[in-house]
Design a protein around this motif. Structure first.
Motif, PDB file in Angstrom:
ATOM      1  N   PRO A   1     -29.899  37.533  -5.108  1.00  0.00           N
ATOM      2  CA  PRO A   1     -30.091  38.348  -6.317  1.00  0.00           C
ATOM      3  C   PRO A   1     -29.110  38.004  -7.434  1.00  0.00           C
ATOM      4  CG  PRO A   1     -29.381  39.668  -4.412  1.00  0.00           C
ATOM      5  CD  PRO A   1     -29.750  38.335  -3.896  1.00  0.00           C
ATOM      6  N   ASN A   2     -27.931  37.472  -7.103  1.00  0.00           N
ATOM      7  CA  ASN A   2     -26.990  37.137  -8.184  1.00  0.00           C
ATOM      8  C   ASN A   2     -27.573  36.057  -9.095  1.00  0.00           C
ATOM      9  OD1 ASN A   2     -26.429  35.241  -5.918  1.00  0.00           O
ATOM     10  ND2 ASN A   2     -24.916  34.391  -7.328  1.00  0.00           N
ATOM     11  N   LEU A   3     -28.381  35.130  -8.532  1.00  0.00           N
ATOM     12  CA  LEU A   3     -28.974  34.079  -9.371  1.00  0.00           C
ATOM     13  C   LEU A   3     -30.081  34.643 -10.254  1.00  0.00           C
ATOM     14  CD1 LEU A   3     -29.102  30.976  -6.990  1.00  0.00           C
ATOM     15  CD2 LEU A   3     -27.299  31.725  -8.538  1.00  0.00           C
ATOM     16  N   VAL A   4     -30.850  35.570  -9.691  1.00  0.00           N
ATOM     17  CA  VAL A   4     -31.880  36.235 -10.496  1.00  0.00           C
ATOM     18  C   VAL A   4     -31.199  36.953 -11.665  1.00  0.00           C
ATOM     19  CG1 VAL A   4     -33.596  38.103 -10.462  1.00  0.00           C
ATOM     20  CG2 VAL A   4     -33.520  36.440  -8.593  1.00  0.00           C
ATOM     21  N   MET A   5     -30.073  37.619 -11.382  1.00  0.00           N
ATOM     22  CA  MET A   5     -29.353  38.348 -12.433  1.00  0.00           C
ATOM     23  C   MET A   5     -28.779  37.375 -13.472  1.00  0.00           C
ATOM     24  SD  MET A   5     -29.759  41.508 -11.659  1.00  0.00           S
ATOM     25  CE  MET A   5     -28.509  42.687 -12.168  1.00  0.00           C
ATOM     26  N   ARG A   6     -28.307  36.227 -13.017  1.00  0.00           N
ATOM     27  CA  ARG A   6     -27.726  35.253 -13.951  1.00  0.00           C
ATOM     28  C   ARG A   6     -28.771  34.720 -14.922  1.00  0.00           C
ATOM     29  NH1 ARG A   6     -24.855  30.213 -11.301  1.00  0.00           N
ATOM     30  NH2 ARG A   6     -26.902  29.257 -11.382  1.00  0.00           N
TER      31      ARG A   6
ATOM     32  N   SER B   1     -28.310  46.704 -11.508  1.00  0.00           N
ATOM     33  CA  SER B   1     -29.526  47.091 -10.772  1.00  0.00           C
ATOM     34  C   SER B   1     -30.362  45.893 -10.305  1.00  0.00           C
ATOM     35  CB  SER B   1     -30.384  47.992 -11.663  1.00  0.00           C
ATOM     36  OG  SER B   1     -29.630  49.046 -12.181  1.00  0.00           O
ATOM     37  N   PRO B   2     -29.827  45.043  -9.420  1.00  0.00           N
ATOM     38  CA  PRO B   2     -30.618  43.889  -8.970  1.00  0.00           C
ATOM     39  C   PRO B   2     -31.938  44.279  -8.308  1.00  0.00           C
ATOM     40  CG  PRO B   2     -28.325  43.684  -8.257  1.00  0.00           C
ATOM     41  CD  PRO B   2     -28.473  45.054  -8.841  1.00  0.00           C
ATOM     42  N   ARG B   3     -31.976  45.395  -7.601  1.00  0.00           N
ATOM     43  CA  ARG B   3     -33.250  45.786  -6.967  1.00  0.00           C
ATOM     44  C   ARG B   3     -34.329  46.005  -8.018  1.00  0.00           C
ATOM     45  NH1 ARG B   3     -33.976  51.211  -3.404  1.00  0.00           N
ATOM     46  NH2 ARG B   3     -32.629  52.051  -5.038  1.00  0.00           N
TER      47      ARG B   3
ATOM     48  N   CYS C   1     -22.906  46.197  -5.796  1.00  0.00           N
ATOM     49  CA  CYS C   1     -22.498  45.748  -7.136  1.00  0.00           C
ATOM     50  C   CYS C   1     -21.313  46.555  -7.676  1.00  0.00           C
ATOM     51  CB  CYS C   1     -23.671  45.850  -8.106  1.00  0.00           C
ATOM     52  SG  CYS C   1     -23.209  45.250  -9.743  1.00  0.00           S
ATOM     53  N   PRO C   2     -20.191  45.881  -7.960  1.00  0.00           N
ATOM     54  CA  PRO C   2     -19.028  46.608  -8.483  1.00  0.00           C
ATOM     55  C   PRO C   2     -19.206  47.048  -9.935  1.00  0.00           C
ATOM     56  CG  PRO C   2     -18.559  44.260  -8.413  1.00  0.00           C
ATOM     57  CD  PRO C   2     -19.917  44.447  -7.805  1.00  0.00           C
ATOM     58  N   MET C   3     -20.235  46.508 -10.604  1.00  0.00           N
ATOM     59  CA  MET C   3     -20.447  46.814 -12.015  1.00  0.00           C
ATOM     60  C   MET C   3     -21.559  47.846 -12.222  1.00  0.00           C
ATOM     61  SD  MET C   3     -18.119  44.884 -13.063  1.00  0.00           S
ATOM     62  CE  MET C   3     -18.248  44.954 -14.837  1.00  0.00           C
ATOM     63  N   GLY C   4     -22.111  48.367 -11.148  1.00  0.00           N
ATOM     64  CA  GLY C   4     -23.168  49.384 -11.273  1.00  0.00           C
ATOM     65  C   GLY C   4     -24.460  48.834 -11.844  1.00  0.00           C
TER      66      GLY C   4
ATOM     67  N   ALA D   1     -22.687  42.593 -18.405  1.00  0.00           N
ATOM     68  CA  ALA D   1     -21.701  43.027 -17.402  1.00  0.00           C
ATOM     69  C   ALA D   1     -21.731  42.277 -16.082  1.00  0.00           C
ATOM     70  CB  ALA D   1     -21.900  44.529 -17.137  1.00  0.00           C
ATOM     71  N   CYS D   2     -22.743  41.441 -15.823  1.00  0.00           N
ATOM     72  CA  CYS D   2     -22.769  40.764 -14.515  1.00  0.00           C
ATOM     73  C   CYS D   2     -21.666  39.717 -14.464  1.00  0.00           C
ATOM     74  CB  CYS D   2     -24.134  40.113 -14.267  1.00  0.00           C
ATOM     75  SG  CYS D   2     -24.171  39.229 -12.684  1.00  0.00           S
ATOM     76  N   ILE D   3     -20.783  39.858 -13.493  1.00  0.00           N
ATOM     77  CA  ILE D   3     -19.629  38.950 -13.388  1.00  0.00           C
ATOM     78  C   ILE D   3     -19.857  37.861 -12.334  1.00  0.00           C
ATOM     79  CG2 ILE D   3     -17.892  40.573 -14.260  1.00  0.00           C
ATOM     80  CD1 ILE D   3     -17.273  41.290 -11.295  1.00  0.00           C
ATOM     81  N   GLN D   4     -21.083  37.767 -11.827  1.00  0.00           N
ATOM     82  CA  GLN D   4     -21.437  36.743 -10.840  1.00  0.00           C
ATOM     83  C   GLN D   4     -20.493  36.731  -9.627  1.00  0.00           C
ATOM     84  OE1 GLN D   4     -24.187  34.411 -10.506  1.00  0.00           O
ATOM     85  NE2 GLN D   4     -24.881  36.175 -11.678  1.00  0.00           N
ATOM     86  N   CYS D   5     -20.163  37.933  -9.183  1.00  0.00           N
ATOM     87  CA  CYS D   5     -19.268  38.044  -8.022  1.00  0.00           C
ATOM     88  C   CYS D   5     -19.998  37.727  -6.720  1.00  0.00           C
ATOM     89  CB  CYS D   5     -18.685  39.450  -7.957  1.00  0.00           C
ATOM     90  SG  CYS D   5     -19.935  40.708  -7.629  1.00  0.00           S
ATOM     91  N   ARG D   6     -21.349  37.823  -6.731  1.00  0.00           N
ATOM     92  CA  ARG D   6     -22.187  37.498  -5.571  1.00  0.00           C
ATOM     93  C   ARG D   6     -22.237  38.586  -4.505  1.00  0.00           C
ATOM     94  NH1 ARG D   6     -24.034  32.517  -2.600  1.00  0.00           N
ATOM     95  NH2 ARG D   6     -23.790  33.863  -0.790  1.00  0.00           N
ATOM     96  N   MET D   7     -21.611  39.720  -4.753  1.00  0.00           N
ATOM     97  CA  MET D   7     -21.614  40.771  -3.724  1.00  0.00           C
ATOM     98  C   MET D   7     -23.046  41.207  -3.388  1.00  0.00           C
ATOM     99  SD  MET D   7     -18.647  41.491  -2.584  1.00  0.00           S
ATOM    100  CE  MET D   7     -18.645  43.158  -1.945  1.00  0.00           C
TER     101      MET D   7
HETATM  102  S1  SF4 Z   1     -25.319  41.903 -10.127  1.00  0.00           S
HETATM  103 FE1  SF4 Z   1     -23.388  42.897  -9.619  1.00  0.00          FE
HETATM  104  S2  SF4 Z   1     -22.984  42.241  -7.511  1.00  0.00           S
HETATM  105 FE2  SF4 Z   1     -24.531  40.855  -8.322  1.00  0.00          FE
HETATM  106  S3  SF4 Z   1     -23.386  39.133  -9.087  1.00  0.00           S
HETATM  107 FE3  SF4 Z   1     -23.698  40.534 -10.816  1.00  0.00          FE
HETATM  108  S4  SF4 Z   1     -21.869  41.826 -10.841  1.00  0.00           S
HETATM  109 FE4  SF4 Z   1     -21.903  40.808  -8.842  1.00  0.00          FE
END
Ligand code: SF4
Ligand code: SF4
Length: 449
Positions: A276-281, A321-323, A316-319, A254-260
């Motif tokens: 955190p968006n890079l960690v999530m990617r 959990s980067p933390r 995060c608009p997708m809910g 679900a991560c859309i890499q929006c960077r929010m």
């Molecule tokens: S974790 Fe959420 S806020 Fe961060 S880049 Fe992905 S979708 Fe966007």
């Protein structure tokens, strides 16, 4: 005894959350002494109550600490919307003719994060994983200042002020001995539901107590400032209990890499290397990375996360959990022995003041609007006839018990002495007999058999 020794003897630790032993902080000289009265987590009432009720004592302690640190500037930072608190502090400053400034902050989260506060007050960014002292500042919570005032009067830390909010008859302030059962505090606030769970602290960074066993075992410590009573099925508890494997799957799909998550991160805003968006990617390939250099390139940013929760509870608009992902990664970095380099001279981003997270919008996102804006005015004293006092209420080593089962102790008498290194003294909070000692703490009873 100088102030540092007095503070050490009194067992004072940061009252605002982490419990860093205060005497260690005060063993320094600083250009600026900042008092944190921002109370940035929603729903907490304690610091506001202390500012309204004990302003002269707080100002006296600020003057003493600033003189001890040889600080050129003494500042109390709190939200500009706290009008009654600002009025009380301003009156006390005027009355004492004290060289103390009031710094008014916006209503955003995390205004009370000490690195964010230092940047707001001084314009300086604390180095990555550094201390305010690295930029000439010492920061203490307003509750800690009240404890310092008491120490100067010869009183150690034996009591705690705390608010109880949420599903209760009305928000309430309590003044209780350290070691009081949390269940006693909740009972005093008259909960409006029976099937509840608790958060100790604020809704963003507080400790969740879900099971009845955990609730029954919990006691007030020197760092307990607030209790939130909520229905067990509240959204916050659902988020708190998501397992890492579920988070990993959700992130991958679900991560859309929006960077929010990065754009609103308070540590990113003060110039730290944290995206955190890079960690999530990169999370999907994390289990397969064996080379430590590659691991650090992909995930080293996580070391700069302060766990504030903006990314997952607001941005995060997708809910996602980067933390929690950062918490997991930090553990992996430690296990692998990876030392992530630090930027010692970060510069706040030019848009730092435009990207703060407004508290009222955060509250709505957390599902807490029904409890927001209700204030605690009444303060009740509780006098339990039994307390359980933990030896570790602070960062560092637990204190060493100096009493034994059967010993009679007076309120304020030392119960456990600070260990070598980082530690803090612990005192008896009621007069009575030590009836139990475990590796975690000591139980004192004032009951007459
Ligand atoms: S974790 Fe959420 S806020 Fe961060 S880049 Fe992905 S979708 Fe966007
Ligand atoms: S919890 Fe999220 S927003 Fe807060 S510091 Fe860590 S990455 Fe940044």
């Amino acid at each position: 005894m100088n102030l540092t020794e007095l503070v050490k003897a009194s067992g004072i630790v940061g009252a605002g959350g982490a419990g860093f032993p205060t005497h260690v902080k005060l063993n320094a000289k600083a250009e600026c002494f900042v008092v944190n009265a921002a109370e940035c987590e929603p729903l907490i009432e304690t610091d506001k109550y202390l500012c309204r009720t004990y302003a002269p004592q707080i100002i006296a302690a600020v003057v003493a600490v600033a003189a001890h640190l040889e600080a050129k500037r003494a500042v109390i930072a709190l939200k500009g919307k706290y009008k009654a608190e600002i009025a009380a502090l301003s009156d006390a400053i005027k009355l004492a003719d004290a060289p103390v400034e009031i710094f008014e902050m916006g209503t955003f989260y995390p205004a009370g994060d000490e690195q964010t506060m230092v940047q707001q007050v001084t314009g300086r960014s604390v180095p990555e994983r550094g201390l305010p002292l690295d930029v000439g500042c010492v920061v203490d919570n307003v509750g800690t200042l009240l404890n310092i005032f008491d120490a100067i009067q010869g009183r150690p830390v034996v009591d705690k002020f705390l608010s109880v909010v949420g599903e209760v008859k009305a928000p309430i302030m309590l003044h209780v001995p350290v070691g009081t059962a949390i269940t006693e505090c909740v009972k005093a606030a008259e909960p409006t539901i029976t099937d509840y769970a608790l958060i100790l602290g604020g809704p963003m960074m507080g400790k969740v107590l879900l099971s009845q066993a955990d609730i029954d075992a919990a006691v007030v410590t020197k760092t307990t400032g607030n209790i939130i009573v909520l229905p067990k099925d509240h959204y916050l508890f659902h988020r708190a209990t998501l397992p890492m494997e579920a988070i990993r799957h959700q992130t991958r799909s679900a991560c859309i890499q929006c960077r929010m998550c990065t754009d609103l991160c308070p540590r990113y805003l003060i110039g730290h290397q944290i995206r955190p968006n890079l960690v999530m990617r990169n999370l999907w390939r994390e289990p397969g990375i064996e080379d430590n250099g590659e691991y650090e390139r992909c995930f080293g940013d996580a070391a700069n996360c302060c766990d504030c929760g903006i990314c997952e509870m607001f941005a995060c608009p997708m809910g996602l959990s980067p933390r929690k992902v950062n918490q997991y990664i930090k553990g992996q970095l430690r296990q692998r022995g990876i030392q992530v380099p630090r930027n010692m001279e970060p510069q706040a981003r030019s848009f730092v003041d435009q990207r703060h997270t407004p508290t009222d919008r955060l509250v709505a996102r957390l599902g807490l609007s029904a409890y927001y804006g209700l204030h605690a005015h009444e303060c009740r004293e509780l006098s339990p006839n039994e307390v359980f006092i933990p030896f570790s209420q602070h960062i560092g080593k637990p204190a060493n018990m100096v009493k034994a089962v059967g010993d009679y102790v007076e309120r304020g008498e030392i119960l456990a002495e600070a260990a070598e290194g980082l530690s803090a003294n612990v005192h008896a909070s009621i007069t009575g007999v030590v009836v139990e000692v475990t590796d975690k703490g000591a139980r004192i009873s004032s009951r007459k058999e």
